[in-house]
Write an enzyme that holds these catalytic residues in place. Structure first.
Site, mmCIF file in Angstrom:
data_model
loop_
_atom_site.group_PDB
_atom_site.id
_atom_site.type_symbol
_atom_site.label_atom_id
_atom_site.label_comp_id
_atom_site.label_asym_id
_atom_site.label_seq_id
_atom_site.Cartn_x
_atom_site.Cartn_y
_atom_site.Cartn_z
ATOM 1 N N HIS A 121 -1.148 0.028 -10.156
ATOM 2 C CA HIS A 121 -1.879 -0.843 -9.224
ATOM 3 C C HIS A 121 -2.560 -1.997 -9.969
ATOM 4 O O HIS A 121 -3.745 -2.281 -9.773
ATOM 5 C CB HIS A 121 -2.911 -0.039 -8.425
ATOM 6 C CG HIS A 121 -3.225 -0.659 -7.089
ATOM 7 N ND1 HIS A 121 -3.566 0.087 -5.978
ATOM 8 C CD2 HIS A 121 -3.236 -1.952 -6.671
ATOM 9 C CE1 HIS A 121 -3.789 -0.715 -4.946
ATOM 10 N NE2 HIS A 121 -3.595 -1.965 -5.347
ATOM 11 N N GLU A 147 -3.981 7.710 -5.430
ATOM 12 C CA GLU A 147 -4.172 7.047 -6.720
ATOM 13 C C GLU A 147 -5.432 7.574 -7.393
ATOM 14 O O GLU A 147 -6.435 7.799 -6.726
ATOM 15 C CB GLU A 147 -4.277 5.524 -6.511
ATOM 16 C CG GLU A 147 -2.979 4.915 -5.975
ATOM 17 C CD GLU A 147 -3.068 3.400 -5.798
ATOM 18 O OE1 GLU A 147 -4.105 2.798 -6.173
ATOM 19 O OE2 GLU A 147 -2.100 2.822 -5.291
ATOM 20 N N ARG A 151 0.840 -1.187 0.000
ATOM 21 C CA ARG A 151 0.000 0.000 0.000
ATOM 22 C C ARG A 151 0.879 1.243 0.000
ATOM 23 O O ARG A 151 1.988 1.248 0.542
ATOM 24 C CB ARG A 151 -0.945 0.011 1.223
ATOM 25 C CG ARG A 151 -2.099 -0.987 1.136
ATOM 26 C CD ARG A 151 -3.046 -0.641 0.004
ATOM 27 N NE ARG A 151 -4.197 -1.525 -0.102
ATOM 28 C CZ ARG A 151 -4.276 -2.581 -0.878
ATOM 29 N NH1 ARG A 151 -3.240 -2.924 -1.624
ATOM 30 N NH2 ARG A 151 -5.380 -3.310 -0.934
#
Length: 314
Positions: free
Chosen positions: A274, A255, A226
């Site tokens: 991601h 993000e 993360r």
């Protein structure tokens, strides 16, 4: 009993559910509806679509199955207050994520990004700076299901693996273990530093400037857990001042990553949006966990696989 999916599995994955559990009323939707949520006994969701307001409508809801490993975007307090059980698919990401990490490591070691650039320029050159993966050392932050799988693959390449978690408790496919408190002392020995840590208060900005100073200037730093692990300004400074050799980043503090972020422009940074866990088998593997849990639930057994502790964040 009504089972509400806020996404639509492929027909070949949906039909076995209907066949195996004919006594249940399944609803498959392409998003979350409060009207449907009011009638649901079980909710199957990716987790990001559920808000505190939604929970107010979920008066019958007893179990939330999250088809994701991360639960940090869910309204934890509201769910806990209602006493709703939450379980997830922890472990299903290990194959695609470990393969993604290994692909990046091998690409860097064998200078593939450099070769791609040479090809774009139609330039024949043998000046590639290639090194071997064998006999290097990898420090893996968070050697759970994903971290242990990448440890297994790295050991097959002759890499020494050091696992690091909160307690220093033993983990699979780690040659040795350290605790968070011992991290700074271990970093100078690592050629590769990989984080697959979840987002918790304890992991927020766990890595500080002093940790990057302690790393080898040739180290490959990889964050696949993360984005809260490190303050982005600290990371950018470490890259700009060549405290590390390479960064491979699949997650970020915010993000999507801003288009004006300096991280896009560094030649020794790989920005992965991601997607390291993406796989054509994602929903298939999720349902392989959900179906046995659903069978247990219908028998009154709440000892399901991957029950989450929302107060701890994992």
């Amino acid at each position: 009993m009504r089972v509400y999916f806020t996404f639509e599995p492929r027909p070949d994955l949906r039909e076995p559910l209907l066949t195996d559990f004919p006594q249940l009323d399944f609803v498959f939707d392409s998003g979350l509806s409060n009207e449907e949520l009011q009638q649901a006994d079980i909710l199957v969701t990716y987790g990001e679509d559920l808000t505190e307001e939604n929970i107010q409508y979920a008066t019958k809801l007893k179990w939330i199955f999250v088809a994701s490993a991360g639960i940090e975007k869910m309204p934890a307090r509201a769910i806990m207050e209602r006493g709703i059980l939450v379980s997830n698919v922890r472990g299903i990401h290990k194959t695609p994520m470990a393969e993604s990490m290994l692909a990046h490591i091998l690409a860097i070691k064998r200078a593939l990004p450099w070769m791609y650039e040479q090809q774009k320029k139609s330039e024949w050159s043998k000046k590639a700076k290639q090194t071997e993966l064998r006999d290097s050392t990898a420090l893996i932050l968070g050697p759970g299901a994903i971290g242990s799988e990448v440890g297994r693959l790295l050991q097959a390449f002759g890499v020494t693996t050091i696992g690091c978690n909160r307690s220093g408790k033993e983990a699979a496919y780690m040659d040795s273990m350290i605790s968070f408190a011992q991290l700074k002392e271990a970093l100078p020995n690592a050629d590769i530093v990989i984080s697959v840590l979840p987002k918790t208060p304890e992991t927020t900005h766990l890595l500080k400037e002093e940790h990057f100073v302690a790393m080898k200037s040739s180290a490959i730093f990889m964050n696949f857990g993360r984005g809260n692990l490190v303050d982005e300004k600290v990371l950018i400074q470490a890259i700009a001042t060549e405290q590390i050799g390479y960064a491979v980043l699949d997650v970020f503090e915010v993000e999507p990553l801003s288009s004006d972020s300096p991280l896009w422009s560094f030649s020794n940074v790989i920005v992965s949006p991601h997607i390291s866990s993406h796989s054509s088998r994602y929903v298939e593997r999720s349902l392989e966990i959900f179906k046995p849990s659903l069978t247990k639930w219908l028998k009154g057994d709440t000892d399901l696989e991957n029950v989450m502790d929302l107060s701890r964040g994992y």
